[in-house]
Design an enzyme around this catalytic site. Structure first.
Site, short mmCIF file in Angstrom:
data_model
loop_
_atom_site.label_atom_id
_atom_site.label_comp_id
_atom_site.label_asym_id
_atom_site.label_seq_id
_atom_site.Cartn_x
_atom_site.Cartn_y
_atom_site.Cartn_z
CB ILE A 174 -0.96 -0.01 1.22
CG1 ILE A 174 -1.95 1.18 1.16
CG2 ILE A 174 -0.20 -0.01 2.54
CD1 ILE A 174 -3.08 1.09 2.17
CB CYS A 175 0.95 4.12 0.82
SG CYS A 175 1.24 5.90 1.01
CG HIS A 176 5.12 6.70 -0.53
ND1 HIS A 176 4.01 7.29 0.03
CD2 HIS A 176 5.69 7.66 -1.33
CE1 HIS A 176 3.90 8.54 -0.39
NE2 HIS A 176 4.89 8.79 -1.21
NE ARG B 113 -7.18 5.17 -4.05
CZ ARG B 113 -8.40 5.63 -4.27
NH1 ARG B 113 -8.65 6.30 -5.39
NH2 ARG B 113 -9.37 5.43 -3.40
#
Length: 215
Positions: A111-113, A161
């Protein structure tokens, strides 16, 4: 899918700077599903979580990633935050560990970075994923296709995201991990029932001769 991962070991890989919610929310969801979660990192002791620019709690590391193998776990979860994946992608042991899961076709949730680590491991080529929007160009340069979705599944890879997507991310990850676990169990049963090298038959050979032609 409560209990679908009962007794199964799941690896969470993170470092200092990990987003606290992206570590704790999926971890709690996997534990509710019965999984035994191990927090792996690139240093011993504890790692410092973050909530945006503010420090969160520290979390005890269960195992160094350098001494771990993908064969020890049914799957891998990669929480985000900016600093954590940036540190991990600079560590050869962490990159190797991530790559092993893809080579073994085991489920991975990021998720995310955290997708920075997948870019570094060169495992996004031909895959469709989502992430924090600022990683869009990195993912495309690594051969992946970026989409703006709450949660995206590509084979055994689950991506999301950011923090607001956590409920969907956790639910879908548990579903994919549970399905992979079920399939692995069925494969083991099949191999036990039909081994690849059966012993030669000891039954007597029966010879059948053609009837003589009528004259």
């Amino acid at each position: 899918m409560q209990g679908s991962l009962q007794g199964k070991k799941v690896a969470f890989l993170a470092a200092d700077g990990v987003n606290e919610a992206e570590l704790t929310a999926p971890r709690e969801a996997f534990e509710r599903a019965g999984a035994e979660v191990h927090l792996l990192s690139i240093k011993e002791g504890e790692i410092q979580s973050m909530n945006s620019l503010d420090k969160g709690k520290t979390y005890r590391v269960d195992r160094l990633v350098e001494s771990a193998s993908s064969s020890d776990y049914i799957g891998l979860v990669l929480p985000g935050g900016v600093a954590s994946p940036d540190k991990l992608r600079m560590n050869e042991g962490a990159v190797r560990f991530v790559r092993e899961f893809f080579f073994a076709d085991k489920p991975v949730a990021a998720i995310c970075h955290a997708l920075w680590l997948l870019v570094e491991a060169d495992v996004l080529r031909g895959r469709t994923v989502t992430s924090y929007p600022s990683l869009k160009t990195d993912i495309r340069n690594a051969g992946g296709t970026w989409v703006d979705q709450m949660v995206q599944v590509d084979q055994q890879l689950v991506t999301s995201r950011n923090v607001p997507d956590l409920p969907a991310f956790s639910d879908k990850a548990i579903q994919v991990f549970g399905r992979a676990t079920t399939q692995a169990t069925l494969d083991e049963i099949g191999e036990a029932s039909f081994p690849a090298s059966d012993p030669p038959s000891t039954s007597p050979t029966v010879s059948v001769r053609a009837a003589p032609e009528a004259r």
